[in-house]
Design a protein around this motif. Structure first.
Motif, PDB file in Angstrom:
ATOM      1  N   LEU A 156      29.427 -26.544  34.941  1.00 35.44           N
ATOM      2  CA  LEU A 156      28.759 -27.398  36.354  1.00 35.44           C
ATOM      3  C   LEU A 156      27.505 -26.670  36.585  1.00 35.44           C
ATOM      4  CD1 LEU A 156      31.869 -27.438  38.640  1.00 35.44           C
ATOM      5  CD2 LEU A 156      30.906 -29.399  37.460  1.00 35.44           C
ATOM      6  N   GLU A 157      26.483 -27.548  36.867  1.00 34.25           N
ATOM      7  CA  GLU A 157      25.195 -27.051  37.481  1.00 34.25           C
ATOM      8  C   GLU A 157      24.689 -27.844  38.484  1.00 34.25           C
ATOM      9  OE1 GLU A 157      22.004 -26.834  34.633  1.00 34.25           O
ATOM     10  OE2 GLU A 157      22.129 -29.136  34.066  1.00 34.25           O
ATOM     11  N   LEU A 158      23.929 -27.317  39.429  1.00 33.47           N
ATOM     12  CA  LEU A 158      23.435 -28.021  40.627  1.00 33.47           C
ATOM     13  C   LEU A 158      22.351 -29.115  39.971  1.00 33.47           C
ATOM     14  CD1 LEU A 158      22.968 -25.240  43.228  1.00 33.47           C
ATOM     15  CD2 LEU A 158      24.702 -26.779  43.060  1.00 33.47           C
ATOM     16  N   GLU A 159      22.313 -30.045  40.695  1.00 22.62           N
ATOM     17  CA  GLU A 159      21.355 -31.221  40.297  1.00 22.62           C
ATOM     18  C   GLU A 159      19.856 -30.600  40.330  1.00 22.62           C
ATOM     19  OE1 GLU A 159      20.318 -35.850  41.364  1.00 22.62           O
ATOM     20  OE2 GLU A 159      21.317 -34.662  42.492  1.00 22.62           O
ATOM     21  N   ALA A 160      19.657 -29.551  41.184  1.00 19.96           N
ATOM     22  CA  ALA A 160      18.268 -29.246  41.075  1.00 19.96           C
ATOM     23  C   ALA A 160      17.869 -28.226  39.733  1.00 19.96           C
ATOM     24  CB  ALA A 160      18.201 -28.149  42.394  1.00 19.96           C
ATOM     25  N   MET A 185      25.387 -30.951  22.694  1.00 21.20           N
ATOM     26  CA  MET A 185      25.720 -30.979  24.094  1.00 21.20           C
ATOM     27  C   MET A 185      25.708 -32.351  24.852  1.00 21.20           C
ATOM     28  SD  MET A 185      24.105 -28.840  27.154  1.00 21.20           S
ATOM     29  CE  MET A 185      22.604 -29.637  27.068  1.00 21.20           C
ATOM     30  N   ILE A 186      26.697 -32.753  25.736  1.00 24.34           N
ATOM     31  CA  ILE A 186      26.851 -33.863  26.360  1.00 24.34           C
ATOM     32  C   ILE A 186      26.802 -33.472  28.055  1.00 24.34           C
ATOM     33  CG2 ILE A 186      28.180 -35.881  26.996  1.00 24.34           C
ATOM     34  CD1 ILE A 186      29.780 -35.177  24.549  1.00 24.34           C
ATOM     35  N   GLY A 187      25.635 -34.030  28.644  1.00 23.65           N
ATOM     36  CA  GLY A 187      25.406 -34.059  29.944  1.00 23.65           C
ATOM     37  C   GLY A 187      25.895 -35.254  30.790  1.00 23.65           C
ATOM     38  N   ILE A 188      26.554 -35.212  31.746  1.00 24.60           N
ATOM     39  CA  ILE A 188      26.913 -36.349  32.615  1.00 24.60           C
ATOM     40  C   ILE A 188      26.695 -36.174  34.197  1.00 24.60           C
ATOM     41  CG2 ILE A 188      29.091 -35.123  32.997  1.00 24.60           C
ATOM     42  CD1 ILE A 188      30.245 -38.241  32.956  1.00 24.60           C
ATOM     43  N   ASP A 189      26.163 -37.192  34.792  1.00 20.63           N
ATOM     44  CA  ASP A 189      25.544 -37.282  36.022  1.00 20.63           C
ATOM     45  C   ASP A 189      26.221 -38.250  36.868  1.00 20.63           C
ATOM     46  OD1 ASP A 189      23.996 -37.058  38.272  1.00 20.63           O
ATOM     47  OD2 ASP A 189      22.802 -38.563  37.715  1.00 20.63           O
ATOM     48  N   VAL A 190      26.987 -37.915  37.823  1.00 19.53           N
ATOM     49  CA  VAL A 190      27.872 -38.911  38.560  1.00 19.53           C
ATOM     50  C   VAL A 190      27.381 -38.975  40.048  1.00 19.53           C
ATOM     51  CG1 VAL A 190      30.097 -39.669  39.660  1.00 19.53           C
ATOM     52  CG2 VAL A 190      29.980 -38.313  37.029  1.00 19.53           C
ATOM     53  N   SER A 218      25.778 -45.010  40.168  1.00 20.47           N
ATOM     54  CA  SER A 218      25.991 -44.975  38.824  1.00 20.47           C
ATOM     55  C   SER A 218      26.511 -43.894  38.030  1.00 20.47           C
ATOM     56  CB  SER A 218      24.700 -45.456  38.095  1.00 20.47           C
ATOM     57  OG  SER A 218      23.694 -44.542  38.195  1.00 20.47           O
ATOM     58  N   ILE A 219      26.865 -43.879  36.945  1.00 19.49           N
ATOM     59  CA  ILE A 219      27.105 -42.830  35.890  1.00 19.49           C
ATOM     60  C   ILE A 219      26.305 -42.819  34.675  1.00 19.49           C
ATOM     61  CG2 ILE A 219      28.780 -41.618  34.562  1.00 19.49           C
ATOM     62  CD1 ILE A 219      30.875 -42.945  36.509  1.00 19.49           C
ATOM     63  N   LYS A 220      25.678 -41.717  34.437  1.00 18.26           N
ATOM     64  CA  LYS A 220      24.767 -41.526  33.189  1.00 18.26           C
ATOM     65  C   LYS A 220      25.001 -40.591  32.492  1.00 18.26           C
ATOM     66  CE  LYS A 220      21.464 -41.369  36.467  1.00 18.26           C
ATOM     67  NZ  LYS A 220      22.144 -42.164  37.549  1.00 18.26           N
ATOM     68  N   VAL A 221      25.065 -40.663  31.038  1.00 11.50           N
ATOM     69  CA  VAL A 221      25.493 -39.866  30.083  1.00 11.50           C
ATOM     70  C   VAL A 221      24.351 -39.557  29.052  1.00 11.50           C
ATOM     71  CG1 VAL A 221      27.174 -39.189  28.314  1.00 11.50           C
ATOM     72  CG2 VAL A 221      27.919 -40.375  30.467  1.00 11.50           C
ATOM     73  N   ALA A 222      23.997 -38.330  28.780  1.00 10.89           N
ATOM     74  CA  ALA A 222      23.342 -38.170  27.593  1.00 10.89           C
ATOM     75  C   ALA A 222      23.644 -37.265  26.570  1.00 10.89           C
ATOM     76  CB  ALA A 222      21.936 -37.783  28.074  1.00 10.89           C
ATOM     77  N   GLU A 223      23.634 -37.439  25.313  1.00  7.86           N
ATOM     78  CA  GLU A 223      24.104 -36.255  24.070  1.00  7.86           C
ATOM     79  C   GLU A 223      22.709 -35.990  23.754  1.00  7.86           C
ATOM     80  OE1 GLU A 223      27.146 -35.983  20.285  1.00  7.86           O
ATOM     81  OE2 GLU A 223      26.212 -38.133  21.165  1.00  7.86           O
ATOM     82  N   VAL A 224      22.661 -34.710  23.614  1.00  6.16           N
ATOM     83  CA  VAL A 224      21.383 -34.016  23.005  1.00  6.16           C
ATOM     84  C   VAL A 224      21.935 -32.863  22.015  1.00  6.16           C
ATOM     85  CG1 VAL A 224      19.515 -32.439  23.615  1.00  6.16           C
ATOM     86  CG2 VAL A 224      20.412 -34.138  25.010  1.00  6.16           C
ATOM     87  N   ALA A 225      21.110 -32.970  20.862  1.00  6.40           N
ATOM     88  CA  ALA A 225      21.567 -32.061  19.560  1.00  6.40           C
ATOM     89  C   ALA A 225      20.782 -30.557  19.846  1.00  6.40           C
ATOM     90  CB  ALA A 225      21.244 -32.527  18.389  1.00  6.40           C
ATOM     91  N   ALA A 226      21.283 -29.409  19.934  1.00  4.80           N
ATOM     92  CA  ALA A 226      20.553 -28.370  19.964  1.00  4.80           C
ATOM     93  C   ALA A 226      19.931 -27.990  18.711  1.00  4.80           C
ATOM     94  CB  ALA A 226      21.851 -27.270  20.509  1.00  4.80           C
ATOM     95  N   ALA A 239      28.352 -31.014  33.702  1.00  8.74           N
ATOM     96  CA  ALA A 239      28.130 -32.078  34.912  1.00  8.74           C
ATOM     97  C   ALA A 239      27.441 -31.516  35.787  1.00  8.74           C
ATOM     98  CB  ALA A 239      29.724 -32.363  35.271  1.00  8.74           C
ATOM     99  N   SER A 240      26.639 -32.350  36.323  1.00  6.97           N
ATOM    100  CA  SER A 240      25.577 -32.093  37.525  1.00  6.97           C
ATOM    101  C   SER A 240      26.550 -32.216  38.813  1.00  6.97           C
ATOM    102  CB  SER A 240      24.451 -32.793  37.485  1.00  6.97           C
ATOM    103  OG  SER A 240      24.663 -34.085  37.940  1.00  6.97           O
ATOM    104  N   ILE A 241      25.849 -31.481  39.836  1.00  6.74           N
ATOM    105  CA  ILE A 241      26.604 -31.477  41.259  1.00  6.74           C
ATOM    106  C   ILE A 241      25.348 -32.094  42.159  1.00  6.74           C
ATOM    107  CG2 ILE A 241      27.643 -30.224  43.039  1.00  6.74           C
ATOM    108  CD1 ILE A 241      28.202 -28.098  40.955  1.00  6.74           C
ATOM    109  N   PRO A 242      25.761 -33.095  42.745  1.00  2.00           N
ATOM    110  CA  PRO A 242      24.746 -33.805  43.749  1.00  2.00           C
ATOM    111  C   PRO A 242      24.079 -32.976  44.541  1.00  2.00           C
ATOM    112  CG  PRO A 242      26.679 -35.154  43.728  1.00  2.00           C
ATOM    113  CD  PRO A 242      27.069 -34.007  42.954  1.00  2.00           C
ATOM    114  N   GLU A 243      22.838 -32.899  44.610  1.00  2.00           N
ATOM    115  CA  GLU A 243      21.935 -31.919  45.414  1.00  2.00           C
ATOM    116  C   GLU A 243      22.287 -32.145  47.016  1.00  2.00           C
ATOM    117  OE1 GLU A 243      19.624 -28.758  45.917  1.00  2.00           O
ATOM    118  OE2 GLU A 243      20.267 -29.574  44.109  1.00  2.00           O
TER     119      GLU A 243
END
Length: 333
Positions: free
Chosen positions: A158-162, A1-6, A10-18, A71-75
């Motif tokens: 998409l998920e809320l930042e919270a 899974m790849i998560g991205i926060d804009v 800045s832009i941050k990305v993290a890859e996580v193996a399930a 992707a996360s949505i700014p709170e």
């Protein structure tokens, strides 16, 4: 899974193996051109597309492969509330939620995306239901999707930042979580998230964060913001004979920030008077790394335990993968 926060900066990305426990594989980060995003709303889609591409080229220890992202949505442009409604059918609940949420948002419902889910009934009123409602502005989501698709990514969720913050700091099984206040101290804003009875109940956003502390220090000592930022990071709120004026200026600004947060907790107490109250405070975000900040929170909330949250609580970081990330660095993601 790849998560991205804009975010604004800045832009941050993290890859996580399930797996049985998620494993961190790689992290990526890049700064954004100033003005590309303001208060969570993209102003320049092209610059954000370029930033996303740069981020994917700046990964460690290896390049992230794949195009499907969450992707996360700014709170700051969204909110979460738990509301109580009479027990009714799915369609009736949907209509009731749309009517009930109007009192919480200062804009028209046709300008937002809204979703909701039923929560487990923890009360004695069997004719009532608890519903968790999430709302975010279309002005935030639509250009974000445009930018990510422009960078040849496919957004699968998409998920809320919270939601992302709570999932990273608290146990995956939240049924026993009661009265936890999570405070995410970012550069330009502060997210406040209240979790009780195993679910998010309330979120709020303050348009003030670590930059406020830097600017207050710079103005008080008549120094450049870059120098103020360095002193904030190295001196912080710890007692220092040679830098006592730095400590005093930072302490005043930090105390003001924490008092603003404390005013939000009064609203939480009033709205959820029948709940568990606030039993613990977790600090997260880059500004939570300010040396001595826990002591200021403890002064304002003397009867509540305060500690730094660990964003790697539910993540395995294997040293031999070279993706080792410190808790301090992880707080920025």
């Amino acid at each position: 899974m790849i998560g991205i926060d804009v975010s604004d900066r800045s832009i941050k990305v993290a890859e996580v193996a399930a797996g049985e426990q998620s494993e961190l594989l790689s992290v990526c980060w890049t700064s954004l051109a100033p003005g590309s995003i303001k208060r969570g709303i993209i102003q320049d889609v092209h610059q954000v597309v370029l930033g996303v591409r740069r981020a994917f080229e700046s990964c460690s220890p290896k390049q992230v492969e794949g195009v499907e992202v969450v992707a996360s949505i700014p709170e700051m442009r969204s909110f979460v509330r738990a509301i109580e409604l009479p027990l009714m059918s799915e369609d009736e609940t949907d209509e009731a939620v749309h009517w009930a949420v109007r009192q919480h948002i200062p804009f028209d419902l046709d300008r937002v995306y809204l979703d909701w889910e039923r929560l487990a009934n923890t009360g004695e009123q069997l004719d009532k239901q608890q519903v968790l409602v999430g709302v975010t502005q279309r002005d935030v989501v639509d250009p974000l999707l445009m930018a990510l698709e422009g960078a040849d990514l496919r957004v699968v969720a998409l998920e809320l930042e919270a939601q992302a913050i709570v999932r990273s700091l608290l146990p995956l099984d939240k049924r026993g979580v009661e009265g936890v206040l999570t405070i995410d101290l970012g550069a330009t804003s502060t997210n406040i998230i209240y979790v009780d009875a195993g679910a998010m109940r309330y979120t709020a956003n303050l348009q003030v964060g670590g930059d406020y502390l830097t600017n207050e220090l710079a103005q008080t000592l008549h120094i450049q913001p870059s120098i103020a930022a360095q002193k904030k990071a190295t001196v912080g709120l710890q007692q220092s004979g040679s830098e006592q004026e730095v400590v005093e200026a930072l302490r005043s600004a930090t105390f003001d920030l924490v008092k603003r947060i404390e005013r939000v907790t009064r609203e939480i107490g009033a709205q959820f008077s029948g709940g568990s109250g606030i039993r613990a405070i977790l600090l997260a975000g880059g500004a939570a790394n300010l040396p001595g900040i826990v002591s200021i929170f403890s002064e304002v909330f003397p009867d509540i335990p305060v500690q730094l949250g660990n964003p790697l609580t539910n993540i395995v970081v294997r040293r031999n993968t070279m993706a080792a990330v410190s808790q301090e660095d992880a707080s920025h993601f």
